[in-house]
Motif scaffolding. Structure first.
Motif, PDB file in Angstrom:
ATOM      1  N   ASN A  77       0.835  -1.212   0.000  1.00  0.00           N
ATOM      2  CA  ASN A  77       0.000   0.000   0.000  1.00  0.00           C
ATOM      3  C   ASN A  77       0.868   1.261   0.000  1.00  0.00           C
ATOM      4  N   SER A  78       0.752   2.103   1.038  1.00  0.00           N
ATOM      5  CA  SER A  78       1.483   3.391   1.047  1.00  0.00           C
ATOM      6  C   SER A  78       2.797   3.319   1.823  1.00  0.00           C
ATOM      7  N   LEU A  79       3.277   2.122   2.152  1.00  0.00           N
ATOM      8  CA  LEU A  79       4.542   1.996   2.880  1.00  0.00           C
ATOM      9  C   LEU A  79       5.709   2.433   1.999  1.00  0.00           C
ATOM     10  N   ASP A  80       6.588   3.235   2.564  1.00  0.00           N
ATOM     11  CA  ASP A  80       7.780   3.685   1.842  1.00  0.00           C
ATOM     12  C   ASP A  80       8.805   2.541   1.864  1.00  0.00           C
ATOM     13  N   THR A  81       8.872   1.804   0.768  1.00  0.00           N
ATOM     14  CA  THR A  81       9.750   0.624   0.724  1.00  0.00           C
ATOM     15  C   THR A  81      11.225   0.992   0.673  1.00  0.00           C
ATOM     16  N   SER A  82      11.527   2.250   0.382  1.00  0.00           N
ATOM     17  CA  SER A  82      12.943   2.645   0.345  1.00  0.00           C
ATOM     18  C   SER A  82      13.584   2.602   1.732  1.00  0.00           C
ATOM     19  N   LEU A  83      12.762   2.556   2.777  1.00  0.00           N
ATOM     20  CA  LEU A  83      13.294   2.509   4.137  1.00  0.00           C
ATOM     21  C   LEU A  83      14.118   1.248   4.388  1.00  0.00           C
ATOM     22  N   PHE A  84      13.785   0.156   3.722  1.00  0.00           N
ATOM     23  CA  PHE A  84      14.568  -1.079   3.857  1.00  0.00           C
ATOM     24  C   PHE A  84      15.197  -1.509   2.533  1.00  0.00           C
ATOM     25  N   ASN A  85      14.645  -1.031   1.436  1.00  0.00           N
ATOM     26  CA  ASN A  85      15.107  -1.491   0.129  1.00  0.00           C
ATOM     27  C   ASN A  85      16.527  -1.007  -0.172  1.00  0.00           C
ATOM     28  N   ARG A  86      16.828   0.234   0.132  1.00  0.00           N
ATOM     29  CA  ARG A  86      18.144   0.787  -0.198  1.00  0.00           C
ATOM     30  C   ARG A  86      19.240   0.137   0.649  1.00  0.00           C
ATOM     31  N   SER A  87      18.957  -0.098   1.909  1.00  0.00           N
ATOM     32  CA  SER A  87      19.973  -0.678   2.789  1.00  0.00           C
ATOM     33  C   SER A  87      20.277  -2.129   2.421  1.00  0.00           C
ATOM     34  N   LEU A  88      19.267  -2.868   1.953  1.00  0.00           N
ATOM     35  CA  LEU A  88      19.459  -4.279   1.603  1.00  0.00           C
ATOM     36  C   LEU A  88      19.872  -4.473   0.151  1.00  0.00           C
ATOM     37  N   HIS A  89      19.897  -3.393  -0.643  1.00  0.00           N
ATOM     38  CA  HIS A  89      20.307  -3.444  -2.057  1.00  0.00           C
ATOM     39  C   HIS A  89      19.426  -4.431  -2.849  1.00  0.00           C
ATOM     40  N   LEU A  90      18.126  -4.235  -2.728  1.00  0.00           N
ATOM     41  CA  LEU A  90      17.175  -5.104  -3.416  1.00  0.00           C
ATOM     42  C   LEU A  90      16.619  -4.405  -4.656  1.00  0.00           C
ATOM     43  N   ASN A  91      16.195  -5.201  -5.616  1.00  0.00           N
ATOM     44  CA  ASN A  91      15.604  -4.695  -6.856  1.00  0.00           C
ATOM     45  C   ASN A  91      14.131  -5.093  -6.923  1.00  0.00           C
ATOM     46  N   GLN A  92      13.357  -4.245  -7.535  1.00  0.00           N
ATOM     47  CA  GLN A  92      11.933  -4.504  -7.704  1.00  0.00           C
ATOM     48  C   GLN A  92      11.703  -5.278  -8.998  1.00  0.00           C
ATOM     49  N   LEU A  93      11.031  -6.457  -8.879  1.00  0.00           N
ATOM     50  CA  LEU A  93      10.762  -7.282 -10.058  1.00  0.00           C
ATOM     51  C   LEU A  93       9.526  -6.818 -10.812  1.00  0.00           C
ATOM     52  N   ILE A  94       8.524  -6.337 -10.130  1.00  0.00           N
ATOM     53  CA  ILE A  94       7.254  -5.965 -10.749  1.00  0.00           C
ATOM     54  C   ILE A  94       7.377  -4.557 -11.325  1.00  0.00           C
ATOM     55  N   THR A  95       7.172  -4.452 -12.622  1.00  0.00           N
ATOM     56  CA  THR A  95       7.300  -3.159 -13.299  1.00  0.00           C
ATOM     57  C   THR A  95       5.995  -2.688 -13.932  1.00  0.00           C
ATOM     58  N   LYS A  96       4.916  -3.497 -13.793  1.00  0.00           N
ATOM     59  CA  LYS A  96       3.631  -3.116 -14.381  1.00  0.00           C
ATOM     60  C   LYS A  96       2.586  -3.010 -13.281  1.00  0.00           C
ATOM     61  N   ALA A  97       1.521  -2.292 -13.578  1.00  0.00           N
ATOM     62  CA  ALA A  97       0.471  -2.054 -12.586  1.00  0.00           C
ATOM     63  C   ALA A  97      -0.186  -3.366 -12.181  1.00  0.00           C
ATOM     64  N   THR A  98      -0.426  -3.499 -10.885  1.00  0.00           N
ATOM     65  CA  THR A  98      -1.077  -4.699 -10.365  1.00  0.00           C
ATOM     66  C   THR A  98      -2.480  -4.421  -9.844  1.00  0.00           C
ATOM     67  N   ARG A  99      -2.835  -3.159  -9.656  1.00  0.00           N
ATOM     68  CA  ARG A  99      -4.193  -2.802  -9.248  1.00  0.00           C
ATOM     69  C   ARG A  99      -4.494  -1.425  -9.809  1.00  0.00           C
TER      70      ARG A  99
END
Length: 471
Positions: free
Chosen positions: A56-78
């Motif tokens: 939802n509205s959670l800021d995923t950069s809070l953990f994503n940048r520190s763990l060096h993760l990539n987002q797989l989903i690039t298209k709208a899901t809802r």
């Protein structure tokens, strides 16, 4: 399944962040994800990380940048938003995601992510050909077939030409008003799934891919209604009536419906022929060769002698020929649930169009009787190998063939059988109980018991019994 070489452990986390969370709770959730994942990666340095869910509205950069993760989903899901995300540290090991239509009443799209190293497993499929003929189509087909000059078959001196003439015109009209459709059924399909339901799903997915929201919602609701109807009807037909049966039969059918049958899924697994193990790809050819070998020692008929015999015989008596009334009576009694033969002409079409097709079928059958010739299409059958027992071990001993011939050939065979039985009924021995109408092994046992009891009335008689099997 074996992991790719760079990975030794897989860490999976499924997250749901409710829309009602305030900033403090969101921050606490992000810190929990970060600290938990960091602790696991220190213990398993070569781990593959997958953090997925509805953020939802959670800021995923809070953990994503520190763990060096990539987002797989690039298209709208809802709608136009990407709410269902998948973060990973091994993006290169996966193919681009595929977005499918939502399931049921959900408004979240389905996501399929395939690893590059995974080999696709092809399920066993079954192809089924059918024709969807509506009541109005029957009227159009009958009207067009009525204009065919069927009397032209009377001028043909070859029943094979008559049969070809019949098939050409019938299938030309059928293809025009009710074209043949090929349906694919997979072994993992639910038992209540029909071809109509699968076509609805395809139409719904097509509307989803074309972003036709109005048509998509209409087909989505229709798919849900049809699914519920099919499941309910399947329950009534195959489950509800089991309640009145014995517990053993109930349990056996429930296991079959749930895919928990004790019988092996692959009936012909580890089957041998001539003592050698047969590979799955070669099995159809091996079974076919065995069925052919059963009659390979029989010499073919001498066509010259057969033609000479035909010419020496007189004309066929009129009482052996077939009337149109007899053909019509048989056509109207055809079982519409029977499978069609190799010609793919269903019984329901022959039955519904019996008034139109009676005359040409009667002419073809009588022509075959007069000429003493069987059309080639009547000699063709669809052979299915069925196991005599489970598990099947050998081709030679554990398989029997079941042949399905064309409906018209069965009709001709029925008339010939009737005339044959009528002619030879006066020549049959009264003590013959096999291969005769209205007689069975029960009658034979009653006859034997009657003879034994009569003989036992006289105490001086000795009764000796010899049973022989000449099969």
């Amino acid at each position: 399944m074996r992991l790719p070489r760079p990975l030794t452990v897989i860490i999976v986390a499924v997250v749901y962040c409710p829309p009602s969370y305030n900033s403090d709770k969101k921050r606490a959730l992000a810190d929990h994800i970060l600290t938990s994942t960091d602790a696991l990666t220190r213990r398993y340095p070569d781990a593959g990380i997958f953090i997925m869910g509805d953020f939802n509205s959670l800021d995923t950069s809070l953990f994503n940048r520190s763990l060096h993760l990539n987002q797989l989903i690039t298209k709208a899901t809802r709608g136009s938003n990407i709410l269902d995300k998948v973060f990973t540290n091994c993006q290169k090991l996966f193919r681009p995601p595929i977005i499918f239509a939502p399931v049921g009443k959900s408004d979240h799209n389905c996501i399929l992510i395939r690893p590059i190293c995974l080999k696709r497993v092809v399920n066993n499929v079954r192809l089924v050909s059918s024709r969807r003929v509506s009541s109005s189509a029957y009227s159009d087909i009958a009207a067009e077939l009525d204009h065919v000059k069927w009397h032209d078959t009377d001028k043909m001196d070859d029943c094979q030409l008559q049969m070809d003439f019949f098939y050409n015109h019938v299938f030309e009209v059928l293809d025009k008003y009710a074209p043949s459709e090929v349906h694919i059924f997979k072994e993992n399909d639910r038992p209540w799934v029909t071809s109509y339901f699968k076509n609805l799903i395809m139409e719904r997915d097509l509307a989803f891919c074309k972003h036709n929201d109005g048509l998509y919602k209409k087909l989505r609701n229709k798919v849900n209604r049809v699914r519920k109807s099919l499941q309910t009807q399947f329950f009534l037909d195959h489950v509800e009536n089991l309640k009145s049966g014995n517990p053993s039969n109930w349990w056996k059918n429930i296991k079959k419906l749930c895919g928990l049958s004790n019988q092996a899924v692959d009936t012909f697994h580890n089957i041998t022929s001539d003592g050698m193990l047969v590979e799955k790809m070669q099995l159809p050819e091996v079974i076919n060769n065995f069925f052919v070998s059963v009659t390979s020692h029989i010499r073919p008929l001498d066509t010259d002698r057969l033609n000479a015999l035909r010419q020496s015989l007189g004309p066929v008596p009129n009482d052996l020929l077939v009337s149109q009334l007899e053909v019509y009576d048989v056509l109207t009694r055809l079982n519409q649930r029977k499978s069609p033969g190799p010609d793919l002409l269903p019984n329901n079409i022959l039955r519904q169009l019996s008034l139109t097709l009676t005359a040409p079928i009667c002419a073809i059958v009588n022509s075959s009787l007069r000429q003493g010739v069987v059309p080639e299409s009547w000699k063709i059958s669809r052979v299915t190998p069925l196991p005599k027992l489970f598990p099947v071990t050998t081709v030679e001993n554990d398989i029997r063939p079941i042949s399905v011939t064309n409906a018209i050939s069965k009709i001709a065979e029925l008339f010939i059988s009737r005339r044959f039985n009528t002619h030879f009924s006066n020549y049959l021995d009264s003590n013959q109980f096999g291969c005769t109408a209205e007689r069975s092994t029960t009658h034979a046992l009653i006859k034997l018991c009657d003879e034994w009891f009569k003989a036992s009335d006289n105490s001086k008689n000795f009764t000796r019994i010899l049973f022989g099997d000449f099969s």
